[in-house]
Design a protein around this motif. Structure first.
Motif, short mmCIF file in Angstrom:
data_model
loop_
_atom_site.label_atom_id
_atom_site.label_comp_id
_atom_site.label_asym_id
_atom_site.label_seq_id
_atom_site.Cartn_x
_atom_site.Cartn_y
_atom_site.Cartn_z
N GLU A 144 5.38 -3.10 -4.13
CA GLU A 144 6.47 -2.31 -3.53
C GLU A 144 6.39 -2.36 -2.00
N LYS A 145 5.19 -2.23 -1.47
CA LYS A 145 4.98 -2.29 -0.02
C LYS A 145 5.39 -3.67 0.51
N GLY A 169 2.43 -3.38 -8.78
CA GLY A 169 2.40 -1.95 -8.50
C GLY A 169 2.75 -1.57 -7.08
N GLU A 170 1.96 -0.65 -6.52
CA GLU A 170 2.20 -0.13 -5.17
C GLU A 170 2.15 -1.23 -4.11
N GLU A 171 1.19 -2.11 -4.27
CA GLU A 171 1.07 -3.21 -3.29
C GLU A 171 2.35 -4.04 -3.29
#
Length: 178
Positions: free
Chosen positions: A89-90, A85-87
């Protein structure tokens, strides 16, 4: 000796009681821990072609880039393969930025130190070999030859060197392990 990191041996705990990690080189019953320190020790202890530059400035620069691979690239690129998820992508963005730095560092050189494999290239082994396997397993496309052509050329040169090829773990074994 191979080490089961889920069930660390008494020898590992004896010879690396601080970090309790591999690798550990035991020479004359004295332990040397951490990959970069082991490579430096080997280079200084045994005769043969040096993997470290002779010039003090070039040697310091090589230490800097080896540390960059070890302390910046490896952790970020390892984590991106196991995150979601977001992690993820970062971490993909962070890894991409690190790869851009490496790409610009290569410029027109065959290897990070010039025309022959040296300590910086060996430190980048994770990027050259292991990360490709992890990317494939995670379904990621962070390091591609299209996005990083100089790194792609470097990886091909590095991985096609006989001494490197002969000493890498087989891809299928790493795939099963991961």
């Amino acid at each position: 000796m191979e080490e089961d990191l889920n069930n660390k041996s008494s020898l590992l705990l004896k010879y690396n009681p601080v970090y309790k990690k591999i690798p550990v080189l035991l020479h004359n019953y004295k332990p040397i821990c951490e990959s970069l320190l082991i490579l430096e020790y080997i280079d200084e202890t045994w005769e043969g072609p040096s993997i470290w530059p002779k010039d003090p400035y070039e040697r310091a620069t090589a230490r800097f880039w080896a540390k960059f691979f070890d302390e910046k690239c490896l952790p970020a690129m390892w984590k991106v393969c196991w995150s979601k998820g977001e992690e993820q992508e970062k971490l993909k963005e962070e890894s991409t930025q690190l790869l851009k730095i490496l790409e610009s560092t290569l410029s027109s050189k065959k290897f990070f130190g010039g025309d022959t494999i040296g300590i910086v290239d060996i430190s980048g082994n994770f990027v050259a070999y292991w990360f490709g396997i992890l990317q494939e397993l995670a379904g990621l496309q962070v390091l591609t030859k299209e996005n990083f052509p100089k790194l792609g050329e470097w990886m091909d040169e590095y991985l096609n060197c006989n001494i490197i090829k002969e000493n890498l773990p087989p891809k299928h074994k790493l795939t099963v392990h991961f």
